[in-house]
Design an enzyme around this catalytic site. Structure first.
Site, PDB file in Angstrom:
ATOM      1  N   ASP A 229       5.132  15.735  32.337  1.00 10.13           N
ATOM      2  CA  ASP A 229       4.887  14.679  31.341  1.00 10.13           C
ATOM      3  C   ASP A 229       5.776  13.485  31.703  1.00 10.13           C
ATOM      4  O   ASP A 229       6.121  13.308  32.867  1.00 10.13           O
ATOM      5  CB  ASP A 229       5.140  15.235  29.925  1.00 10.13           C
ATOM      6  CG  ASP A 229       4.380  14.459  28.845  1.00 10.13           C
ATOM      7  OD1 ASP A 229       4.113  13.267  29.048  1.00 10.13           O
ATOM      8  OD2 ASP A 229       4.073  15.046  27.799  1.00 10.13           O
ATOM      9  N   HIS A 252       4.613  11.534  34.408  1.00  7.48           N
ATOM     10  CA  HIS A 252       3.769  10.469  33.865  1.00  7.48           C
ATOM     11  C   HIS A 252       4.470   9.109  33.851  1.00  7.48           C
ATOM     12  O   HIS A 252       4.025   8.186  33.188  1.00  7.48           O
ATOM     13  CB  HIS A 252       3.288  10.837  32.452  1.00  7.48           C
ATOM     14  CG  HIS A 252       2.380  12.038  32.428  1.00  7.48           C
ATOM     15  ND1 HIS A 252       1.841  12.543  31.270  1.00  7.48           N
ATOM     16  CD2 HIS A 252       1.926  12.835  33.430  1.00  7.48           C
ATOM     17  CE1 HIS A 252       1.077  13.596  31.565  1.00  7.48           C
ATOM     18  NE2 HIS A 252       1.128  13.799  32.867  1.00  7.48           N
TER      19      HIS A 252
END
Ligand SMILES: *[C@@H]1O[C@H](CO)[C@@H](O)[C@H](O)[C@H]1NC(C)=O
Ligand SMILES: *[C@@H]1O[C@H](CO)[C@@H](O)[C@H](O)[C@H]1NC(C)=O
Ligand SMILES: *[C@@H]1O[C@H](CO)[C@@H](O)[C@H](O)[C@H]1NC(C)=O
Ligand SMILES: *[C@@H]1O[C@H](CO)[C@@H](O)[C@H](O)[C@H]1NC(C)=O
Length: 334
Positions: A229, A252
């Site tokens: 993430d 991310h």
């Protein structure tokens, strides 16, 4: 991306400073108290360190002695070449000593998924000011997250949660395979994280490297973050957040938000990302705000950034979380 909100506690160090200026004898007296006896080793408080026995109570006993010790410095030792299983470990201040050190030379490991008593957290550190956690050369935290990742919709605990702790230093720490976010920082003022190695697979869900909320003056420097993430997520209520010489990927990217979830008012300002590399990450610089929310994100800079195999170098999404374009665009100003 999940965080508990609360207002930060402000330290009143000024009065201590004034005291020292007015009465130097007082400070001198304090120095006399400094000795090397304020060192508390978890092994001497009943820890087994075999990676299987539950060492939580031993940690709590050693912590109680550390936190209750007077003087300038009290140290909790988690020795090397040993592996300590802890279950919902909570270390709480306020402590008597001016500064607290945690010498984490060994390894801390998570219990099995079914054994974690409260699934909302694993290790929680709260209301401790002037705390240093030093992973020395071997200090590590292993979350055994793979069994958790299988269920993408289940709630998964943050591994290391810092709450309302001011003047925090964390260095030389390896943190791997956590069920949820690796490190969350909430309601803290003044923290420096350096030489942190975050490592979880690129397909592990919601494993943010750093999740910062309602905090001020937080620095992440000289660190490597590989995760599934955000490498760093800067959430509502945060300001003066610095990321310098961070290598991110997979992951991310370094994200502001998401802001304005559930029609909330959220503010982020003074975020400065500098001299960072993104390699094999889905995003580089990212700002995401929910439809319906309000507030602002301002004074955000990304400079000296290197991108390699990155899908979106810069992405600003003001309709985050909405499956299709709808009429309720975010009112969060950027
Ligand atoms: C220093 O050592 C003494 C004697 O062992 C002990 O009583 C005391 O708690 C220690 N720490 C401080 C801050 O005085
Ligand atoms: C720790 O383990 C390493 C490698 O197994 C060994 O070389 C070292 O002597 C050990 N250190 C201690 C303090 O036991
Ligand atoms: C920010 O926090 C650091 C410790 O991480 C401290 O040294 C510095 O003085 C703080 N800066 C401000 C402006 O408070
Ligand atoms: C970024 O990559 C460059 C080489 O392209 C390297 O010199 C630098 O040390 C890297 N920085 C970080 C923070 O990894």
């Amino acid at each position: 991306m999940k965080t508990n909100s609360s207002s930060p506690v402000f330290p009143l160090m000024l009065s201590v400073l004034i005291l020292c200026f007015v009465s130097p004898c007082l400070c001198k007296k304090e120095k006399v108290f400094t000795n090397h006896t304020n060192i508390y080793d978890v092994m001497q408080h009943g820890a087994r360190g075999d990676g299987k026995s539950d060492d939580t109570n031993a940690f709590l006993k050693a912590w109680s002695s550390t936190c209750g010790a007077g003087g300038i410095l009290a140290t909790l030792v988690i020795p090397k070449n040993k592996s300590f299983l802890v279950n919902n470990l909570v270390l709480t201040g306020g402590c008597k000593a001016t500064s607290i050190h945690i010498k984490l030379d060994g390894k801390i490991v998570a219990p099995a998924k079914g054994a974690l008593k409260d699934k909302s957290y694993w290790i929680r550190i709260q209301y401790i000011n002037h705390l240093t956690i030093d992973g020395g050369i071997g200090g590590s935290i292993e979350g055994y997250g793979s069994t958790w990742w299988q269920c993408k919709t289940c709630s998964r605990p943050t591994a290391l949660f810092f709450h309302s702790s001011n003047d925090l230093t964390v260095r030389n720490l390896r943190i791997t395979n956590t069920p949820g976010a690796h490190i969350a920082i909430n309601g803290c003022i003044g923290a420096t994280f350096s030489q942190i190695l975050v490592n979880s697979p690129g397909n592990s869900p919601n494993t943010d490297g750093f999740d910062i909320s309602y905090s001020k003056n937080i620095t992440v420097v000289d660190s490597t973050i590989a995760t599934g993430d955000d490498c760093i997520a800067v959430n509502g209520g945060s300001s003066y957040i610095y990321a310098t010489r961070v290598a991110c990927g997979p992951g991310h990217g370094i994200s502001i938000g998401s802001l304005g979830k559930g029609n909330s008012f959220e503010v982020v300002e003074e975020v400065h990302v500098r001299n960072c590399n993104f390699t094999g990450s889905t995003n580089g610089a990212r700002i995401k705000t929910f439809p319906g929310g309000s507030g602002y994100a301002r004074k955000i800079t990304f400079e000296q950034i290197q991108l390699k195999d990155v899908k979106n170098a810069i992405i600003i999404d003001q309709n985050y979380g909405a499956k299709m374009a709808n009429n309720k665009m975010s009112k969060v100003h950027i």
